[in-house]
Design a protein around this motif. Structure first.
Motif, PDB file in Angstrom:
ATOM      1  N   ASN A  10     -10.470  34.021  31.670  1.00  0.00           N
ATOM      2  CA  ASN A  10     -11.064  33.521  30.431  1.00  0.00           C
ATOM      3  C   ASN A  10     -10.536  32.111  30.174  1.00  0.00           C
ATOM      4  O   ASN A  10      -9.339  31.868  30.242  1.00  0.00           O
ATOM      5  CB  ASN A  10     -10.681  34.447  29.273  1.00  0.00           C
ATOM      6  N   THR A  11     -11.426  31.193  29.879  1.00  0.00           N
ATOM      7  CA  THR A  11     -11.018  29.815  29.586  1.00  0.00           C
ATOM      8  C   THR A  11     -11.391  29.409  28.164  1.00  0.00           C
ATOM      9  O   THR A  11     -11.326  28.237  27.813  1.00  0.00           O
ATOM     10  CB  THR A  11     -11.665  28.829  30.588  1.00  0.00           C
ATOM     11  N   LEU A  12     -11.756  30.386  27.326  1.00  0.00           N
ATOM     12  CA  LEU A  12     -12.121  30.085  25.952  1.00  0.00           C
ATOM     13  C   LEU A  12     -10.888  29.765  25.123  1.00  0.00           C
ATOM     14  O   LEU A  12      -9.830  30.351  25.311  1.00  0.00           O
ATOM     15  CB  LEU A  12     -12.849  31.278  25.323  1.00  0.00           C
ATOM     16  N   ASP A  13     -11.028  28.848  24.198  1.00  0.00           N
ATOM     17  CA  ASP A  13      -9.955  28.505  23.283  1.00  0.00           C
ATOM     18  C   ASP A  13     -10.034  29.423  22.067  1.00  0.00           C
ATOM     19  O   ASP A  13     -11.109  29.622  21.494  1.00  0.00           O
ATOM     20  CB  ASP A  13     -10.084  27.038  22.858  1.00  0.00           C
ATOM     21  N   TYR A  14      -8.901  29.968  21.642  1.00  0.00           N
ATOM     22  CA  TYR A  14      -8.852  30.920  20.530  1.00  0.00           C
ATOM     23  C   TYR A  14      -9.524  30.383  19.269  1.00  0.00           C
ATOM     24  O   TYR A  14     -10.248  31.090  18.593  1.00  0.00           O
ATOM     25  CB  TYR A  14      -7.389  31.289  20.245  1.00  0.00           C
ATOM     26  N   TYR A  15      -9.289  29.120  18.941  1.00  0.00           N
ATOM     27  CA  TYR A  15      -9.818  28.561  17.692  1.00  0.00           C
ATOM     28  C   TYR A  15     -11.228  27.996  17.798  1.00  0.00           C
ATOM     29  O   TYR A  15     -11.924  27.918  16.810  1.00  0.00           O
ATOM     30  CB  TYR A  15      -8.896  27.451  17.183  1.00  0.00           C
ATOM     31  N   ASP A  16     -11.638  27.575  18.977  1.00  0.00           N
ATOM     32  CA  ASP A  16     -12.859  26.781  19.084  1.00  0.00           C
ATOM     33  C   ASP A  16     -14.066  27.479  19.678  1.00  0.00           C
ATOM     34  O   ASP A  16     -15.160  26.925  19.646  1.00  0.00           O
ATOM     35  CB  ASP A  16     -12.579  25.520  19.910  1.00  0.00           C
ATOM     36  N   ASN A  17     -13.893  28.666  20.261  1.00  0.00           N
ATOM     37  CA  ASN A  17     -15.014  29.314  20.931  1.00  0.00           C
ATOM     38  C   ASN A  17     -15.337  30.660  20.314  1.00  0.00           C
ATOM     39  O   ASN A  17     -14.435  31.408  19.922  1.00  0.00           O
ATOM     40  CB  ASN A  17     -14.705  29.509  22.416  1.00  0.00           C
ATOM     41  N   SER A  18     -16.606  30.983  20.290  1.00  0.00           N
ATOM     42  CA  SER A  18     -17.049  32.282  19.813  1.00  0.00           C
ATOM     43  C   SER A  18     -16.599  33.351  20.803  1.00  0.00           C
ATOM     44  O   SER A  18     -16.756  33.190  22.009  1.00  0.00           O
ATOM     45  CB  SER A  18     -18.572  32.278  19.704  1.00  0.00           C
ATOM     46  N   GLN A  19     -15.994  34.407  20.294  1.00  0.00           N
ATOM     47  CA  GLN A  19     -15.520  35.479  21.150  1.00  0.00           C
ATOM     48  C   GLN A  19     -15.183  36.698  20.306  1.00  0.00           C
ATOM     49  O   GLN A  19     -15.068  36.612  19.091  1.00  0.00           O
ATOM     50  CB  GLN A  19     -14.282  35.023  21.938  1.00  0.00           C
ATOM     51  N   ASN A  40      -7.194  36.392  27.585  1.00  0.00           N
ATOM     52  CA  ASN A  40      -7.784  37.102  26.452  1.00  0.00           C
ATOM     53  C   ASN A  40      -6.781  37.138  25.307  1.00  0.00           C
ATOM     54  O   ASN A  40      -5.582  37.273  25.521  1.00  0.00           O
ATOM     55  CB  ASN A  40      -8.140  38.539  26.853  1.00  0.00           C
ATOM     56  N   TYR A  41      -7.276  37.031  24.080  1.00  0.00           N
ATOM     57  CA  TYR A  41      -6.427  36.999  22.894  1.00  0.00           C
ATOM     58  C   TYR A  41      -6.463  38.328  22.155  1.00  0.00           C
ATOM     59  O   TYR A  41      -7.511  38.976  22.070  1.00  0.00           O
ATOM     60  CB  TYR A  41      -6.872  35.879  21.955  1.00  0.00           C
ATOM     61  N   ILE A  42      -5.310  38.715  21.599  1.00  0.00           N
ATOM     62  CA  ILE A  42      -5.183  39.953  20.837  1.00  0.00           C
ATOM     63  C   ILE A  42      -4.409  39.618  19.568  1.00  0.00           C
ATOM     64  O   ILE A  42      -3.319  39.056  19.641  1.00  0.00           O
ATOM     65  CB  ILE A  42      -4.421  41.034  21.647  1.00  0.00           C
ATOM     66  N   GLU A  43      -4.982  39.934  18.422  1.00  0.00           N
ATOM     67  CA  GLU A  43      -4.289  39.668  17.155  1.00  0.00           C
ATOM     68  C   GLU A  43      -3.404  40.861  16.810  1.00  0.00           C
ATOM     69  O   GLU A  43      -3.801  42.006  16.966  1.00  0.00           O
ATOM     70  CB  GLU A  43      -5.299  39.433  16.038  1.00  0.00           C
ATOM     71  N   ILE A  44      -2.201  40.560  16.337  1.00  0.00           N
ATOM     72  CA  ILE A  44      -1.285  41.555  15.798  1.00  0.00           C
ATOM     73  C   ILE A  44      -1.273  41.320  14.284  1.00  0.00           C
ATOM     74  O   ILE A  44      -0.985  40.219  13.832  1.00  0.00           O
ATOM     75  CB  ILE A  44       0.138  41.393  16.372  1.00  0.00           C
ATOM     76  N   LYS A  97      -1.462  36.479  24.025  1.00  0.00           N
ATOM     77  CA  LYS A  97      -2.423  36.146  25.071  1.00  0.00           C
ATOM     78  C   LYS A  97      -2.084  36.997  26.284  1.00  0.00           C
ATOM     79  O   LYS A  97      -0.938  37.018  26.727  1.00  0.00           O
ATOM     80  CB  LYS A  97      -2.312  34.664  25.398  1.00  0.00           C
ATOM     81  N   ASP A  98      -3.071  37.720  26.789  1.00  0.00           N
ATOM     82  CA  ASP A  98      -2.804  38.519  27.975  1.00  0.00           C
ATOM     83  C   ASP A  98      -2.791  37.601  29.202  1.00  0.00           C
ATOM     84  O   ASP A  98      -3.125  36.416  29.101  1.00  0.00           O
ATOM     85  CB  ASP A  98      -3.778  39.708  28.089  1.00  0.00           C
ATOM     86  N   GLY A 115       8.449  39.456  27.296  1.00  0.00           N
ATOM     87  CA  GLY A 115       7.886  38.294  27.979  1.00  0.00           C
ATOM     88  C   GLY A 115       6.422  38.066  27.686  1.00  0.00           C
ATOM     89  O   GLY A 115       5.749  37.337  28.408  1.00  0.00           O
ATOM     90  N   ILE A 116       5.914  38.656  26.610  1.00  0.00           N
ATOM     91  CA  ILE A 116       4.508  38.492  26.248  1.00  0.00           C
ATOM     92  C   ILE A 116       4.335  37.198  25.470  1.00  0.00           C
ATOM     93  O   ILE A 116       5.074  36.915  24.531  1.00  0.00           O
ATOM     94  CB  ILE A 116       4.011  39.719  25.447  1.00  0.00           C
ATOM     95  N   GLU A 117       3.357  36.406  25.888  1.00  0.00           N
ATOM     96  CA  GLU A 117       3.110  35.090  25.289  1.00  0.00           C
ATOM     97  C   GLU A 117       2.543  35.218  23.880  1.00  0.00           C
ATOM     98  O   GLU A 117       1.542  35.894  23.657  1.00  0.00           O
ATOM     99  CB  GLU A 117       2.130  34.303  26.160  1.00  0.00           C
ATOM    100  N   LEU A 118       3.202  34.554  22.935  1.00  0.00           N
ATOM    101  CA  LEU A 118       2.758  34.519  21.536  1.00  0.00           C
ATOM    102  C   LEU A 118       2.164  33.149  21.247  1.00  0.00           C
ATOM    103  O   LEU A 118       2.690  32.128  21.693  1.00  0.00           O
ATOM    104  CB  LEU A 118       3.933  34.768  20.596  1.00  0.00           C
TER     105      LEU A 118
END
Length: 120
Positions: free
Chosen positions: A57-66, A112-116, A107-108, A87-90
Motif C-alpha cells: 500500500n502506498t496511500l498516505d493516511y491523511y491524503d488518500n481515500s481508504q 496499511n493503517y490501523i487506528e487505536i 502501520k502494518d 516494535g510496531i510502528e506508531l
C-alpha cells in the motif's frame, strides 16, 4: 436494507509476515487457511481476511481515500507502550485528540493503517 458486517479484508504481500504481525503483535487468531494466498483470522468475533497481493500500500493516511480499521482500548497510553515494545510502528509519539476521545495510528508492515481508539 438488511446488510451486516461479515469480514474485513487486508491486502498484504507476505502472508507469513502478516500472520506474525496480526497474531503475535495484535492478538488476532488464525481461523483457517483457504490457500497459500488467503488466510482467515479472527478478532473479537469478526473475520479478518489476509489476502496476498504483489505490491505494498502506498496511500498516505491523511491524503488518500481508504478504509481504516479501528481497534478500541480502555487505556491507550498503556496500549501504545505495549505496541512500541513489540516494535510496531506508531504514527504519533503520543495519543492524539479526536471527537470521541483519544487515538493513535499504527502501520502494518504492508503500509496499511490501523487506528487505536480510547473513547472518553
Amino acid at each position: 436494507m438488511s446488510l451486516a458486517m461479515c469480514m474485513i479484508s487486508i491486502k498484504v504481500n507476505d502472508i507469513e509476515k502478516a500472520k506474525r504481525f496480526y497474531c503475535e503483535g495484535l492478538g488476532f487468531q488464525v481461523e483457517k487457511a483457504y490457500s497459500e494466498s488467503i488466510v482467515e483470522l479472527n478478532f473479537d468475533g469478526l473475520p479478518i481476511i489476509l489476502e496476498k497481493v504483489s505490491d505494498l500500500n502506498t496511500l498516505d493516511y491523511y491524503d488518500n481515500s481508504q478504509i481504516v480499521m479501528g481497534l478500541q482500548t480502555k487505556d491507550i497510553v498503556s496500549e501504545i507502550e505495549i505496541l512500541r515494545d513489540k516494535g510496531i510502528e506508531l504514527l504519533f509519539e503520543e495519543p492524539q485528540k479526536c471527537p470521541p476521545g483519544l487515538f493513535n495510528v499504527i502501520k502494518d508492515p504492508f503500509g496499511n493503517y490501523i487506528e487505536i481508539l480510547e473513547f472518553q
